[in-house]
Design an enzyme around this catalytic site. Structure first.
Site, PDB file in Angstrom:
ATOM      1  CE  LYS A  35       1.072  -3.909  -5.152  1.00  0.00           C
ATOM      2  NZ  LYS A  35      -0.349  -4.224  -5.499  1.00  0.00           N
TER       3      LYS A  35
ATOM      4  CB  CYS B 148      -7.099  10.247  -0.007  1.00  0.00           C
ATOM      5  SG  CYS B 148      -6.691  11.095  -1.527  1.00  0.00           S
TER       6      CYS B 148
ATOM      7  CD  GLU C 164      -8.466   7.301   4.871  1.00  0.00           C
ATOM      8  OE1 GLU C 164      -7.702   6.322   4.960  1.00  0.00           O
ATOM      9  OE2 GLU C 164      -8.330   8.208   4.029  1.00  0.00           O
TER      10      GLU C 164
ATOM     11  CD  GLU D 272      -2.742  10.859  -0.547  1.00  0.00           C
ATOM     12  OE1 GLU D 272      -3.188  10.149   0.391  1.00  0.00           O
ATOM     13  OE2 GLU D 272      -3.408  11.223  -1.521  1.00  0.00           O
TER      14      GLU D 272
HETATM   15  O1  TXE Z   1      -5.028  -0.314   1.235  1.00  0.00           O
HETATM   16  P1  TXE Z   1      -3.517  -0.708   1.135  1.00  0.00           P
HETATM   17  P2  TXE Z   1      -6.300  -1.200   1.521  1.00  0.00           P
HETATM   18  C1  TXE Z   1      -6.969   3.637   3.169  1.00  0.00           C
HETATM   19  C2  TXE Z   1      -8.441   3.515   3.467  1.00  0.00           C
HETATM   20  C3  TXE Z   1      -8.672   2.060   3.356  1.00  0.00           C
HETATM   21  C4  TXE Z   1      -7.400   1.525   3.958  1.00  0.00           C
HETATM   22  C5  TXE Z   1      -7.046   0.111   3.615  1.00  0.00           C
HETATM   23  O2  TXE Z   1      -8.698   3.954   4.777  1.00  0.00           O
HETATM   24  O3  TXE Z   1      -9.799   1.632   4.056  1.00  0.00           O
HETATM   25  O4  TXE Z   1      -6.413   2.383   3.453  1.00  0.00           O
HETATM   26  O5  TXE Z   1      -7.203  -0.108   2.232  1.00  0.00           O
HETATM   27  C6  TXE Z   1      -0.369  -2.390  -1.623  1.00  0.00           C
HETATM   28  N1  TXE Z   1       4.002  -3.735   0.704  1.00  0.00           N
HETATM   29  N2  TXE Z   1      -6.714   3.987   1.802  1.00  0.00           N
HETATM   30  O6  TXE Z   1      -6.019  -2.290   2.479  1.00  0.00           O
HETATM   31  O7  TXE Z   1      -3.247  -2.039   1.735  1.00  0.00           O
HETATM   32  C7  TXE Z   1      -1.683  -2.913  -2.130  1.00  0.00           C
HETATM   33  O8  TXE Z   1      -1.478  -4.088  -2.886  1.00  0.00           O
HETATM   34  C8  TXE Z   1       3.806  -3.062  -0.442  1.00  0.00           C
HETATM   35  C9  TXE Z   1      -6.355   5.356   1.579  1.00  0.00           C
HETATM   36  O9  TXE Z   1      -6.863  -1.585   0.223  1.00  0.00           O
HETATM   37  O10 TXE Z   1      -2.761   0.439   1.649  1.00  0.00           O
HETATM   38  C10 TXE Z   1      -2.168  -1.724  -2.943  1.00  0.00           C
HETATM   39  O11 TXE Z   1      -1.511  -1.698  -4.203  1.00  0.00           O
HETATM   40  N3  TXE Z   1       2.587  -2.774  -0.927  1.00  0.00           N
HETATM   41  C11 TXE Z   1      -5.946   5.605   0.236  1.00  0.00           C
HETATM   42  C12 TXE Z   1      -1.696  -0.536  -2.111  1.00  0.00           C
HETATM   43  O12 TXE Z   1      -0.674  -1.050  -1.257  1.00  0.00           O
HETATM   44  C13 TXE Z   1       1.514  -3.199  -0.235  1.00  0.00           C
HETATM   45  C14 TXE Z   1      -6.374   4.788  -0.860  1.00  0.00           C
HETATM   46  C15 TXE Z   1      -2.768   0.101  -1.264  1.00  0.00           C
HETATM   47  O13 TXE Z   1      -3.333  -0.863  -0.448  1.00  0.00           O
HETATM   48  C16 TXE Z   1       1.658  -3.920   0.965  1.00  0.00           C
HETATM   49  C17 TXE Z   1      -6.692   3.434  -0.500  1.00  0.00           C
HETATM   50  C18 TXE Z   1       2.972  -4.181   1.431  1.00  0.00           C
HETATM   51  N4  TXE Z   1       3.206  -4.840   2.572  1.00  0.00           N
HETATM   52  C19 TXE Z   1      -6.867   3.089   0.804  1.00  0.00           C
HETATM   53  N5  TXE Z   1       0.416  -4.212   1.421  1.00  0.00           N
HETATM   54  C20 TXE Z   1      -5.523   6.979  -0.129  1.00  0.00           C
HETATM   55  N6  TXE Z   1      -4.445   7.496   0.455  1.00  0.00           N
HETATM   56  O14 TXE Z   1      -6.121   7.578  -0.983  1.00  0.00           O
HETATM   57  C21 TXE Z   1      -0.476  -3.690   0.549  1.00  0.00           C
HETATM   58  N7  TXE Z   1       0.189  -3.087  -0.465  1.00  0.00           N
END
Ligand code: TXE
Length: 509
Positions: A187, A301, A402, A262
């Protein structure tokens, strides 16, 4: 269908966009999603959006394919050959994949091309590692016992990926999972699914059997429950935000499903005055700090978002850094002159604007940036200027949270102990950098820093052969390297008594 106006971009092949049990299908309720180019707000393409029922179908297909036994039992050499074929196909389609990544994320083409090369390296690395048996014999001190630990595929894996490195992040999961003999449901982020759809076509072309790799896309909030609470899932690998990570860990607890997460970082880049031995060393250090935080507009990240610098050189260093930050060329990632593109979405831009307001209200000194660019050609995109806040301290949220955008905070220190304390004063622990010309000090620092990756006199670089992951709230588990394969394996102890006798514990009547 509106297009990005770019000839190299072929989006015709992206529908139907769900791949379940070897069949390309539309959503069961006909749902779709518009995918937007963040450099100009235009719709690049419309893709199919899965329902929870589609997600369940994908998990069921992956379960059936695994339990059928043929794929996990494939010869390791055969799986390795498939990984190598996928690597070749990635290189064949590199330009197309890079274009998809750029219009989807906003990052420059130069970055996207490097991403596709890195994805290729991951597949080549695990093709080689697949063939290295990690099974081991255990000497139990009894010659009639043949005791060994073998590594078997963990089973059905759900892989949930973010939008900053869409194909790269998910490749860190797919390649070792295929090498191990797992089946999987991918996904990608709903914001950036394009390269993963194109990639799945390559997996199909390479000849990976139907049902081994399944792909759904859509909002995590909608599909999350179906993917993370299904008892048919054996392992969930997630990269994304801390809040979502917590939700997934909690959801998976019901079935005691193994989860690796992560969750980003707030990464210190520590510069000692002794690193700046001459003008070249000074300029190089400024260059690395600049690149470490502003590459991909800080949506990395491991971005070095906290500059921790020795007081004696701080004023001069920050001035030089701000000067360079003010000259970064922004524009569409497809424009080869652009040095950095927009933020991934308008929502992310709003979040960054909120952080800038927060920094100012907390008393940090805004040195450069802090707003959208004035260039009217960038007005329709989600661009934000590289931003530096000086005079920050560890009590500020802007230092601790972050931001995932082009914001650098500056803290100053006077002793090595202070530098180390500041470097570890974060709930995260993903990555850190140290710049010093004193190798003994450098070694003390890299051993003292509680982060999953520590760079000494370098920053931001990684290799598929070395582990990647976080200490503390940056997550658990490791990707890449041999541990990245182990995550997709169960260790099984086999005790074989070659000369069975009675147990002899209870007396015989
Ligand atoms: O990430 P999400 P978002 C951090 C960064 C950013 C913040 C929010 O600080 O500003 O996260 O970003 C899926 N069950 N990082 O909201 O929600 C979603 O569809 C299962 C750090 O965009 O964490 C996507 O595929 N899955 C980072 C994935 O989770 C769920 C990289 C990431 O989205 C879900 C990106 C749920 N309940 C953002 N809700 C890094 N570690 O590099 C969402 N998703």
């Amino acid at each position: 269908m509106p297009t990005s106006g770019n000839e190299a971009l072929d989006t015709a092949n992206l529908r139907p966009s769900l791949w379940i049990d070897g069949r390309w299908t539309e959503s069961s309720d006909g749902g779709t999603r518009e995918i937007v180019d963040p450099s100009n707000g235009s719709v690049v393409v419309v893709v199919d959006e899965a329902t929870p029922a589609d997600a369940r179908d994908a998990v069921t297909a992956a379960r059936r394919t695994f339990d059928d036994g043929a794929w996990p039992a494939t010869a390791v050499s055969e799986r390795a050959a498939l990984l190598s074929t996928i690597a070749d196909l990635l290189q064949r389609d590199k330009e197309q994949l890079a274009h998809l990544e750029t219009v989807d994320t906003g990052k420059t083409l130069a970055e996207s091309r490097i991403d596709i090369d890195d994805v290729t390296s991951v597949f080549r690395y695990y093709a080689e590692l697949a063939a290295v048996h990690s099974d081991r014999l255990v000497d139990v001190g009894r010659p009639e016992i043949l005791s060994r630990v073998v590594h078997e595929p963990i089973g059905v894996c759900v892989m949930i990926a973010p939008w900053n490195y869409p194909l790269l992040q998910i490749s860190w999961k797919i390649a070792p999972a295929l090498a191990a003999g797992c089946t999987m449901v991918l996904k990608p982020s709903e914001v950036t699914p394009l390269s993963t759809i194109a990639f799945a076509k390559l997996v199909e072309e390479a000849g990976v059997p139907a049902g081994v790799v399944n792909l759904v896309q859509g909002s995590g909030a909608v599909l999350g429950e179906a993917l993370t609470t299904d008892p048919d899932v054996d392992f969930i690998s997630f990269t994304g935000g801390l809040a979502t990570g917590r939700t997934i860990l909690a959801a998976a607890a019901a079935n005691v499903t193994k989860v690796a997460v992560e969750l980003g970082g707030k990464n210190p880049h520590i510069v000692f005055a002794d690193a700046l031995v001459d003008d070249d060393a000074f300029a190089n250090s400024v260059d690395h700090v600049l690149t470490g935080v502003f590459l991909h507009s800080g949506q990395v990240c491991s971005a070095g978002t906290r500059l921790i610098i020795e007081e004696s050189v701080a004023d001069r260093f920050v001035a030089a850094l701000a000067e360079r930050a003010g000259h970064i060329t922004m524009g569409s990632g497809l424009d080869e002159n652009s040095e950095t593109g927009p933020l991934v979405s308008e929502a992310q831009l709003k979040k960054i604007e909120g952080f800038v307001e927060l920094g100012i209200s907390e008393g940090a000194e805004l040195v450069v940036g802090g707003r959208r660019p004035e260039d009217p050609r960038l007005a329709a995109g989600s661009f934000f200027l590289p931003t530096v806040f000086d005079r920050c301290d560890r009590s500020m949220k802007i230092v601790q949270e972050e931001t995932f955008g082009p914001i650098l905070t500056v803290e100053r220190f006077t002793t090595e102990e202070d530098a180390l304390r500041l470097g570890n004063d974060t709930n995260y622990g993903l990555a850190a950098g140290v710049r010093t010309s004193d190798s003994a000090r450098g070694e003390r620092m890299v051993r003292g820093l509680r982060h999953g990756t520590v760079w000494l006199n370098d920053f931001g670089i990684y290799t598929a052969a070395a582990e990647w992951g976080g200490f503390k709230r940056s997550g658990n588990g490791r990707e890449l390297g041999p541990s990245g394969l182990s995550e997709y394996q169960e260790a099984k102890h086999i005790w074989h008594n070659t000369s069975p006798t009675a147990a002899g514990w209870f007396s015989t009547p």
